[in-house]
Design an enzyme around this catalytic site. Structure first.
Site, PDB file in Angstrom:
ATOM      1  CG  ASP A 115      50.379  13.946  18.319  1.00  0.00           C
ATOM      2  OD1 ASP A 115      50.213  12.622  17.605  1.00  0.00           O
ATOM      3  OD2 ASP A 115      51.725  14.135  18.109  1.00  0.00           O
ATOM      4  CE  LYS A 143      49.061  13.542  14.216  1.00  0.00           C
ATOM      5  NZ  LYS A 143      50.368  13.688  13.579  1.00  0.00           N
TER       6      LYS A 143
HETATM    7  P1  IMP Z   1      49.791  16.395  22.125  1.00  0.00           P
HETATM    8  O1  IMP Z   1      50.699  17.571  23.302  1.00  0.00           O
HETATM    9  O2  IMP Z   1      51.101  15.767  21.778  1.00  0.00           O
HETATM   10  O3  IMP Z   1      48.584  15.654  22.054  1.00  0.00           O
HETATM   11  O4  IMP Z   1      49.688  17.540  20.958  1.00  0.00           O
HETATM   12  C1  IMP Z   1      48.815  18.936  20.826  1.00  0.00           C
HETATM   13  C2  IMP Z   1      49.685  19.658  19.808  1.00  0.00           C
HETATM   14  O5  IMP Z   1      50.032  19.069  19.333  1.00  0.00           O
HETATM   15  C3  IMP Z   1      48.311  19.724  19.316  1.00  0.00           C
HETATM   16  O6  IMP Z   1      47.327  21.025  19.816  1.00  0.00           O
HETATM   17  C4  IMP Z   1      48.642  20.363  17.947  1.00  0.00           C
HETATM   18  O7  IMP Z   1      48.890  21.763  18.369  1.00  0.00           O
HETATM   19  C5  IMP Z   1      50.160  19.688  17.891  1.00  0.00           C
HETATM   20  N1  IMP Z   1      50.132  19.145  16.563  1.00  0.00           N
HETATM   21  C6  IMP Z   1      49.972  16.877  17.022  1.00  0.00           C
HETATM   22  N2  IMP Z   1      50.496  16.714  16.132  1.00  0.00           N
HETATM   23  C7  IMP Z   1      49.943  17.847  15.357  1.00  0.00           C
HETATM   24  C8  IMP Z   1      50.040  17.697  14.118  1.00  0.00           C
HETATM   25  O8  IMP Z   1      49.682  16.464  12.642  1.00  0.00           O
HETATM   26  N3  IMP Z   1      49.419  18.553  12.902  1.00  0.00           N
HETATM   27  C9  IMP Z   1      49.823  19.712  13.470  1.00  0.00           C
HETATM   28  N4  IMP Z   1      49.915  20.060  15.060  1.00  0.00           N
HETATM   29  C10 IMP Z   1      49.645  18.824  16.050  1.00  0.00           C
END
Ligand code: IMP
Ligand code: MG
Length: 198
Positions: A115, A143
């Site tokens: 994400d 994403k």
């Molecule tokens: P990042 O650190 O922002 O890349 O987010 C990673 C973590 O956020 C993932 O391992 C998920 O646990 C959570 N996450 C991010 N987007 C989503 C989503 O659309 N649905 C559910 N969990 C999400």
């Protein structure tokens, strides 16, 4: 949950929440088989060590591991990103470390979704310090629009739009992980509705 020809497992939606299928279980499985084949082609005859990020990556890791031929082992790591809802704060902390050393091993870090990239940036940094022979990153979902940290994933299941997704391991407040498909969660604007009816 939406129905079509396929029979979908009911997600147990809470009031005001609805789920629309984005990626069906069949599509997930087909893509995971392709990734498994690709990983094995990239590391012929080498023992592979998969590192799954709890809890979201459990189903992805278990399906992936069973489709990679040859020697495969796995371990789990867990992080917390200070936040419960559909947004995290970006600060990451380790809550469960690996059971075994990864030094000199061919490691594939397996994550549910990329994400903002903050979680993987942190994990890649701490795992690289442990001197694996190779380290690759596999994510089921990506994403790209949301990226803050410049993280590269070597294997990506599906690039998806900027929507909050649940199912196949992904949760909303710990619910919906058990859905076999990936779906988009829609939250009814309950507060706005109440305010409007006053
Ligand atoms: P990042 O650190 O922002 O890349 O987010 C990673 C973590 O956020 C993932 O391992 C998920 O646990 C959570 N996450 C991010 N987007 C989503 C989503 O659309 N649905 C559910 N969990 C999400
Ligand atoms: Mg996660």
């Amino acid at each position: 949950m939406a129905t079509g020809k396929q029979k979908f497992v009911r997600a147990g939606e809470h009031k005001g929440e609805s789920v629309r299928v984005l990626i069906s279980r069949d599509k997930l499985q087909r893509r995971i088989s392709e990734i498994a084949t690709q990983i094995r082609q990239d590391f012929k005859d080498q023992p592979l060590h998969l590192v799954g990020v709890l809890k979201g990556a459990v189903f992805f890791l278990s399906d992936l591991a069973r489709r990679i031929p040859g020697e495969v082992s796995f371990d789990f790591i867990a992080v917390s990103s200070y936040g419960k809802g559909t947004h995290s704060s970006g600060q990451v902390r380790l809550t469960k470390d690996l059971d075994a050393s990864i030094e000199g091993r061919t490691v594939v870090l397996v994550e549910d979704i990329l994400d903002t990239g903050m979680t993987l940036q942190y994990l890649i940094r701490i795992l690289q310090q442990r001197k694996p022979k190779h380290m690759r990153v596999a994510v089921l979902l990506d994403k790209p629009e949301r990226r803050i940290a410049a993280v590269h994933a070597d294997y990506v299941g599906f690039a998806i739009p900027n929507e909050f997704v649940i199912g196949y391991g992904l949760d909303y407040a710990e619910r919906y992980r058990n859905l076999p498909d990936v779906g988009v969660l829609a939250l009814a604007p309950a507060k706005k509705k109440r305010a409007a009816s006053k």
